[in-house]
Design an enzyme around this catalytic site. Structure first.
Site, PDB file in Angstrom:
ATOM      1  N   CYS A   7      13.529  10.725   6.235  1.00 22.55           N
ATOM      2  CA  CYS A   7      13.586  10.334   7.661  1.00 22.55           C
ATOM      3  C   CYS A   7      15.007  10.458   8.195  1.00 22.55           C
ATOM      4  O   CYS A   7      15.214  10.681   9.384  1.00 22.55           O
ATOM      5  CB  CYS A   7      13.061   8.931   7.902  1.00 22.55           C
ATOM      6  SG  CYS A   7      12.605   8.031   6.459  1.00 22.55           S
ATOM      7  N   GLU A  50      10.637  15.339  15.491  1.00 23.76           N
ATOM      8  CA  GLU A  50      10.824  15.268  14.040  1.00 23.76           C
ATOM      9  C   GLU A  50       9.884  16.254  13.347  1.00 23.76           C
ATOM     10  O   GLU A  50       8.673  16.192  13.528  1.00 23.76           O
ATOM     11  CB  GLU A  50      10.546  13.847  13.537  1.00 23.76           C
ATOM     12  CG  GLU A  50      10.920  13.681  12.094  1.00 23.76           C
ATOM     13  CD  GLU A  50      10.617  12.294  11.540  1.00 23.76           C
ATOM     14  OE1 GLU A  50       9.582  11.720  11.906  1.00 23.76           O
ATOM     15  OE2 GLU A  50      11.413  11.791  10.735  1.00 23.76           O
ATOM     16  N   GLU A  88      10.685   0.906   9.862  1.00 23.66           N
ATOM     17  CA  GLU A  88      11.640   2.000   9.639  1.00 23.66           C
ATOM     18  C   GLU A  88      10.865   3.278   9.903  1.00 23.66           C
ATOM     19  O   GLU A  88       9.947   3.627   9.172  1.00 23.66           O
ATOM     20  CB  GLU A  88      12.192   1.928   8.216  1.00 23.66           C
ATOM     21  CG  GLU A  88      13.472   2.729   8.055  1.00 23.66           C
ATOM     22  CD  GLU A  88      13.241   4.068   7.395  1.00 23.66           C
ATOM     23  OE1 GLU A  88      13.120   5.074   8.149  1.00 23.66           O
ATOM     24  OE2 GLU A  88      13.182   4.122   6.164  1.00 23.66           O
ATOM     25  N   LYS A 121       0.844  -1.210   0.000  1.00 23.91           N
ATOM     26  CA  LYS A 121       0.000   0.000   0.000  1.00 23.91           C
ATOM     27  C   LYS A 121       0.879   1.260   0.000  1.00 23.91           C
ATOM     28  O   LYS A 121       1.595   1.509   0.963  1.00 23.91           O
ATOM     29  CB  LYS A 121      -0.902   0.045   1.237  1.00 23.91           C
ATOM     30  CG  LYS A 121      -1.921   1.184   1.108  1.00 23.91           C
ATOM     31  CD  LYS A 121      -2.654   1.476   2.391  1.00 23.91           C
ATOM     32  CE  LYS A 121      -1.977   2.522   3.232  1.00 23.91           C
ATOM     33  NZ  LYS A 121      -1.920   3.850   2.630  1.00 23.91           N
TER      34      LYS A 121
HETATM   35  P1  ADP Z   1       3.661  10.020   7.702  1.00 22.94           P
HETATM   36  O1  ADP Z   1       3.577  10.781   8.984  1.00 22.94           O
HETATM   37  O2  ADP Z   1       5.000   9.891   7.124  1.00 22.94           O
HETATM   38  O3  ADP Z   1       2.555  10.316   6.735  1.00 22.94           O
HETATM   39  P2  ADP Z   1       2.264   7.681   8.537  1.00 22.94           P
HETATM   40  O4  ADP Z   1       2.852   6.736   9.499  1.00 22.94           O
HETATM   41  O5  ADP Z   1       1.059   8.444   8.928  1.00 22.94           O
HETATM   42  O6  ADP Z   1       3.488   8.558   8.113  1.00 22.94           O
HETATM   43  O7  ADP Z   1       1.927   6.944   7.172  1.00 22.94           O
HETATM   44  C1  ADP Z   1       2.777   6.012   6.542  1.00 22.94           C
HETATM   45  C2  ADP Z   1       1.923   4.949   5.896  1.00 22.94           C
HETATM   46  O8  ADP Z   1       1.209   4.249   6.918  1.00 22.94           O
HETATM   47  C3  ADP Z   1       0.871   5.464   4.926  1.00 22.94           C
HETATM   48  O9  ADP Z   1       0.799   4.576   3.834  1.00 22.94           O
HETATM   49  C4  ADP Z   1      -0.390   5.432   5.760  1.00 22.94           C
HETATM   50  O10 ADP Z   1      -1.567   5.308   4.989  1.00 22.94           O
HETATM   51  C5  ADP Z   1      -0.171   4.192   6.598  1.00 22.94           C
HETATM   52  N1  ADP Z   1      -0.930   4.135   7.868  1.00 22.94           N
HETATM   53  C6  ADP Z   1      -1.432   5.158   8.594  1.00 22.94           C
HETATM   54  N2  ADP Z   1      -2.040   4.702   9.706  1.00 22.94           N
HETATM   55  C7  ADP Z   1      -1.917   3.339   9.691  1.00 22.94           C
HETATM   56  C8  ADP Z   1      -2.316   2.279  10.576  1.00 22.94           C
HETATM   57  N3  ADP Z   1      -2.969   2.513  11.699  1.00 22.94           N
HETATM   58  N4  ADP Z   1      -1.980   1.016  10.240  1.00 22.94           N
HETATM   59  C9  ADP Z   1      -1.287   0.752   9.114  1.00 22.94           C
HETATM   60  N5  ADP Z   1      -0.903   1.696   8.240  1.00 22.94           N
HETATM   61  C10 ADP Z   1      -1.208   2.979   8.514  1.00 22.94           C
END
Ligand code: ADP
Length: 491
Positions: free
Chosen positions: A305, A402, A271, A197
């Site tokens: 990151c 961050e 990561e 995804k």
């Molecule tokens: P950023 O702050 O870099 O946007 P996120 O951790 O919010 O990072 O998002 C990174 C990825 O994780 C995206 O593909 C997002 O859709 C997905 N994501 C967000 N919440 C969840 C969750 N609860 N479980 C799994 N994947 C998630």
């Protein structure tokens, strides 16, 4: 390029050049109005028929609609991956698997220009970065791991390495195609199948990769690419047929994922965030180091990151470094990501821009010395000028947290012990940089830094053969190199 005045200031850089626009052509880009889910080798509509927009952050214009996968769609994708694993992929001789991975790399190279332009349009990063870094590195990861597929016995002698099954892979928006390659290539080389995804703000290059995968003739269901938001990601993580979760993203979501897989036998690699220290000693080549700092935090909007977001400079050269840094950031070009002269493109989303602006306010309210480039920025789109906080305290929130934007905090130090202590005094431990003339100082420091990667006299250098990953709240597990294979194997 029209020259206004050609002077060489003490930083050693030519100054006062005015660049004429040099936009990369995007007329050849063909985007669909709507993108469906790539499941079992075909593009299929999401069960609930829901779609969301992906926009160009530099223009705020809609680029396309992409499918919003729900739990049922995730279930179909995971079952397709499981079926492909049981019936085809795990039985296929490794040298045959390698040919598909190699073919994906070649097809990616052939369409490199298209990929770079779409990456810059969807994510906002300068075309110089996507063209010279993201896309070639992504293809190189496929080439590199194609080479390992039939040599796993040599990579891990006497350990009988076996694939895990279905890998659920969730990636962020800062390196959309490169992160997809980091995840998919080693998973395939080790004989696993994939449900990936991409992030909701940058799905397009992963969907273009799906087109390549289809073209490569990879057996149906071996790689499935589904789009959606956090819930879609959560559905992948929680699906009982997923054997491995590989996640790159925020530390908060990383913690949610770790809790979700606790008590299952799913393997996990995370990561997560970072807050890297970039350390300049008095004996460093100063001009080179200034350029390294700029590369480490400002190019790519600080959307990395491992960005060198905390600068530590030894007292004797602090004034010189700060003066040169100010001069240098005045010259950085912030603007159209498709312009080849652009140094800092668009911030990935409105939410991210608001978050960065919030942190800039916090940094000012804390009383840190503030300096921001006076460069012009476009009136439309999400942009942020390069920003410095000078004389920051170790406890300052802009030092500890961050920001993920073009914001650099600066602290000074006197001794190597002091800087190691300060640099390590942070919840993260992904990367660091050190600038010095002395090899012994480099080795002394690198062995004491709690950071997964330490660059010496350079910054942000990547290679498929070298592992990458963090300590502490930056996560665990390594991607890249031989280490990147082991996260996908039972041994
Ligand atoms: P950023 O702050 O870099 O946007 P996120 O951790 O919010 O990072 O998002 C990174 C990825 O994780 C995206 O593909 C997002 O859709 C997905 N994501 C967000 N919440 C969840 C969750 N609860 N479980 C799994 N994947 C998630």
């Amino acid at each position: 390029m029209a020259k206004k005045e050609n002077t060489v200031e003490d930083s050693g850089f030519l100054t006062d050049w005015k660049y004429a626009p040099a936009p990369e052509d995007n007329k050849h880009i063909r985007l669909n109005k709507k993108y469906d889910l790539f499941i079992n080798g075909k593009f299929v509509k999401p069960v609930k028929g829901k779609y969301f927009d992906t926009i160009n952050p530099a223009t705020e214009q809609k680029l396309a609609e992409v499918a919003d996968a729900d739990e049922k769609d995730v279930d179909t994708a995971v079952k397709a991956a499981k079926n492909a694993y049981d019936k085809v992929w795990k039985k296929m001789p490794a040298k045959e698997r390698a040919k598909y991975i190699f073919r994906i790399a070649r097809l990616m190279q052939e369409r490199a220009r298209e990929f770079s332009v779409i990456e810059s349009m969807d994510g906002g990063k300068p075309i110089r970065e996507s063209r010279d870094v993201d896309v070639p590195l992504a293809a190189n990861h496929f080439f590199y791991y194609a080479g390992w597929a039939d040599k796993l016995e040599y990579a891990f002698p006497n350990r009988n390495p076996q694939p895990l099954g279905v890998a659920g892979q969730i990636i962020p928006w800062n390196f959309p195609l490169l992160m997809a390659a980091w995840k998919i290539a080693p998973a395939l080389a080790t004989g696993n199948t994939v449900v990936l995804k991409p992030a909701e703000t940058t799905p397009l290059t992963a969907l273009k990769l799906a087109e390549i995968i289809q073209e490569s003739g990879l057996p149906d269901g071996v790689v499935n690419i589904i789009t959606g938001h956090g819930q879609t990601g959560a559905a992948i993580v929680n699906h009982p047929l997923v054997n491995k979760v590989a996640f790159t993203g925020s530390t908060d979501v990383g913690k949610i994922i770790q809790r979700a897989v606790a008590g299952t036998n799913k393997k996990v690699t995370l990561e997560l965030g970072g807050k890297a220290a970039n350390i300049i000693f008095e004996d460093a080549p100063i001009n080179q180091a200034v350029e390294g700092i700029v590369n480490g935090i400002f190019f790519n909007q600080g959307h990395v990151c491992c960005a060198g977001s905390r600068l530590f400079v030894q007292e004797g050269v602090a004034d010189e470094v700060i003066r040169k840094l100010k001069n240098r950031i005045e010259k950085l070009i912030v603007g159209d990501p498709l312009d080849k002269n652009t140094d800092i493109g668009a911030i990935n989303s409105k939410e991210q821009l608001l978050k960065i602006q919030d942190y800039i306010k916090i940094g000012k309210d804390e009383g840190n010395d503030f300096y921001q480039s006076s460069c012009s920025i476009p009136s439309k789109g999400f942009f942020c000028r390069p920003t410095l906080f000078i004389n920051t305290a170790q406890s300052s929130r802009v030092v500890q947290e961050e920001i993920f934007g073009p914001v650099l905090t600066i602290q000074t130090f006197r001794t190597i012990e002091e800087v190691i202590e300060k640099a390590n005094n942070i919840p993260y431990g992904l990367s660091a940089g050190v600038w010095t003339d002395k090899g012994s100082k480099i080795f002394n420091l690198t062995s004491k830094m709690r950071a997964g990667v330490v660059w010496a006299n350079t910054y942000n250098k990547f290679d498929p053969a070298s592992p990458f990953g963090g300590y502490k709240e930056s996560g665990f597990g390594r991607e890249g190199g031989l280490h990147g294979l082991s996260g996908y194997l039972n041994m």
